[in-house]
Scaffold this active site. Structure first.
Site, PDB file in Angstrom:
ATOM      1  N   HIS A 128      37.516  47.384  49.224  1.00 20.88           N
ATOM      2  CA  HIS A 128      38.401  47.570  48.198  1.00 20.88           C
ATOM      3  C   HIS A 128      37.765  47.624  46.701  1.00 20.88           C
ATOM      4  O   HIS A 128      37.911  48.574  46.178  1.00 20.88           O
ATOM      5  CB  HIS A 128      39.455  46.604  48.275  1.00 20.88           C
ATOM      6  CG  HIS A 128      40.395  46.789  47.110  1.00 20.88           C
ATOM      7  ND1 HIS A 128      41.827  47.411  47.337  1.00 20.88           N
ATOM      8  CD2 HIS A 128      40.607  46.465  46.025  1.00 20.88           C
ATOM      9  CE1 HIS A 128      42.529  47.597  46.207  1.00 20.88           C
ATOM     10  NE2 HIS A 128      41.809  46.829  45.306  1.00 20.88           N
ATOM     11  N   GLU A 129      37.048  46.540  46.647  1.00 20.38           N
ATOM     12  CA  GLU A 129      36.362  46.439  45.203  1.00 20.38           C
ATOM     13  C   GLU A 129      35.296  47.392  45.150  1.00 20.38           C
ATOM     14  O   GLU A 129      34.866  48.023  44.159  1.00 20.38           O
ATOM     15  CB  GLU A 129      35.811  45.098  45.036  1.00 20.38           C
ATOM     16  CG  GLU A 129      37.044  44.175  44.920  1.00 20.38           C
ATOM     17  CD  GLU A 129      38.046  44.411  43.962  1.00 20.38           C
ATOM     18  OE1 GLU A 129      37.803  44.846  43.126  1.00 20.38           O
ATOM     19  OE2 GLU A 129      39.155  43.685  44.265  1.00 20.38           O
TER      20      GLU A 129
ATOM     21  N   HIS B 150      36.478  50.622  43.549  1.00 21.84           N
ATOM     22  CA  HIS B 150      36.724  50.460  42.251  1.00 21.84           C
ATOM     23  C   HIS B 150      35.180  50.522  41.619  1.00 21.84           C
ATOM     24  O   HIS B 150      34.978  51.495  40.439  1.00 21.84           O
ATOM     25  CB  HIS B 150      37.329  49.361  41.775  1.00 21.84           C
ATOM     26  CG  HIS B 150      38.784  49.027  41.944  1.00 21.84           C
ATOM     27  ND1 HIS B 150      39.695  49.865  41.876  1.00 21.84           N
ATOM     28  CD2 HIS B 150      39.343  48.040  42.731  1.00 21.84           C
ATOM     29  CE1 HIS B 150      40.803  49.398  42.222  1.00 21.84           C
ATOM     30  NE2 HIS B 150      40.663  48.487  42.953  1.00 21.84           N
TER      31      HIS B 150
END
Length: 418
Positions: free
Chosen positions: A18-19, A22
């Site tokens: 997920h990170e 980003h």
């Protein structure tokens, strides 16, 4: 110990993917990523590489990527303030020392008249007790040193707020998107290991002591008719069985070239979502890489719709908050699933990845979806929302989310241990 390792690996993978979404988009669009963190709270491990601090933190409740400009910059120097400066070989400022200047005897100390670390990258001021005015050019990667802790400055073009609406929206969306990608990849792996469900209604295996075994079902049987209704797909068979608990059903199966009549009574399975019938057969599978690709997409979509449906029931009051699980509940479920085998653990990981992606896209303050909402409003209005007002909304949202997490975790503890 097996469960602990499995949980740590699963949690780490979900948060990392997920990170990373980003992080990757932020880097590609020129944003300065200050920190890439797995977990919250005190640091367990940290290292700095290519401008970014990478940390593993104590509390397994998520993670974050801290990009310059997402929050108010911590660098705030006022006119009249005394600071120390050190320089690189080109005469540019490479360090701005705010306090403890005595620990930097080589620093040139000035009284600031004007400083711009966003656009012009200049510092103007006077040497202490002198009238001569100096003007210095600041290197784009200069460090701001406070209490002996260095923080790289972020020129405006490297801050989150300097990027276009599209770039900021993509950076926020990339995290949840990568969770869906992870789910697709896991289902693709599972499909190529276990096989893809065949298109027709064919039995792959029969559970021991099940209604199907008692009725005489065998592996490779193909159900072609139920109560006079022609059956061609597994979904048709599944729907009729689930709607007929404790009702005897007459079926005709194709066994080789022979049609065999069977009678089976689906067992009643009680569930918070509603009771249903089950006979105890597993759908047959086949190895096919070509079919595994659409299958992985379909499974990700199926889990997504299931999660969204349950969220809708939670919002409308059909489910209570007691059905939600926090880290404790997820750990307990992981413990149960790990005991059933590695493939089921992979399936569970894929499902949680979809769940994480969907939850983060909800338009709630402090979540990616809430921040995307503000970016969308900016696109419609043609100008951004006041950053201070947006910050207050996200702060309140984060506090409420933490409160919800505490409540859910307490419910998990009561359910499991009290």
């Amino acid at each position: 110990m097996t469960t602990v390792i499995a949980f740590i690996l699963m949690f780490g993978l979900l948060v990392f993917v997920h990170e990373f979404g980003h992080f990757y988009v932020a880097k590609k669009t020129g944003m300065l990523v200050r920190e890439f963190a797995i977990g919250f709270g005190p640091k367990v491990f940290s290292t700095v590489k290519n401008e970014t601090l990478y940390t593993i933190r104590l509390l397994p409740m998520g993670g974050y990527v801290r990009v310059a400009g997402e929050d108010p910059e911590i660098i705030d120097i006022k006119p009249g303030q005394h600071i120390g400066l050190t320089f690189n070989n080109d005469g540019e400022v490479k360090e701005i020392i705010v306090n403890n200047k005595e620990k930097h005897p080589d620093a040139f100390v000035i009284e600031v008249e004007h400083i711009d670390l966003d656009h012009a990258l200049t510092i103007q001021g006077y040497e202490i007790n002198e009238d001569e005015k100096y003007s210095f050019r600041v290197n784009r990667k200069a460090s701001f040193i406070m209490d002996e802790k260095a923080t790289q400055i972020a020129p405006y073009d490297r801050q989150f707020s300097s990027k276009t609406v599209g770039q900021r929206g993509l950076q926020l969306f990339a995290g949840p998107f990568m969770n869906f990608v992870l789910s697709i990849v896991i289902f693709l792996v599972l499909a190529n290991i276990q096989g893809v469900p065949v298109k027709e209604m064919q039995v792959g295996a029969v559970a021991d002591n099940s209604p199907a075994q008692e009725a005489g079902f065998q592996a490779d049987d193909k159900v072609i008719e139920i109560e006079g209704q022609s059956i061609s797909k597994w979904e048709d068979f599944q729907e009729i069985v689930q709607e007929s608990p404790n009702e005897t059903l007459e079926m005709i199966v194709l066994r080789g070239e022979q049609q065999v009549p069977l009678e089976v009574t689906p067992a009643l399975i009680e569930s918070p979502e509603g009771d249903f019938g089950q006979v105890g057969v597993i759908q047959a599978t086949e190895k096919s890489f070509v079919r595994s690709i659409p299958y992985s997409l379909e499974e990700t979509y199926r889990w997504s719709t299931m999660i969204l449906t349950n969220l809708g029931k939670l919002i409308t009051g059909q489910f209570s908050i007691d059905v939600l699980s926090g880290p404790v509940g997820i750990y307990d479920a992981t413990d149960q699933i790990v005991k059933t085998g590695f493939m089921n653990f992979l399936m569970w990981t894929a499902a949680l990845s979809v769940n994480l992606g969907i939850i983060n896209l909800l338009p709630l303050p402090a979540l990616d979806g809430g921040r995307l909402l503000f970016v969308g409003l900016e696109a419609v209005r043609g100008k951004p929302i006041d950053p201070q007002k947006e910050g207050v909304v996200h702060f309140i949202g984060f506090a409420l989310l933490m409160l919800l997490m505490i409540i859910v975790t307490w419910n998990d503890i009561q359910r499991l241990f009290l």
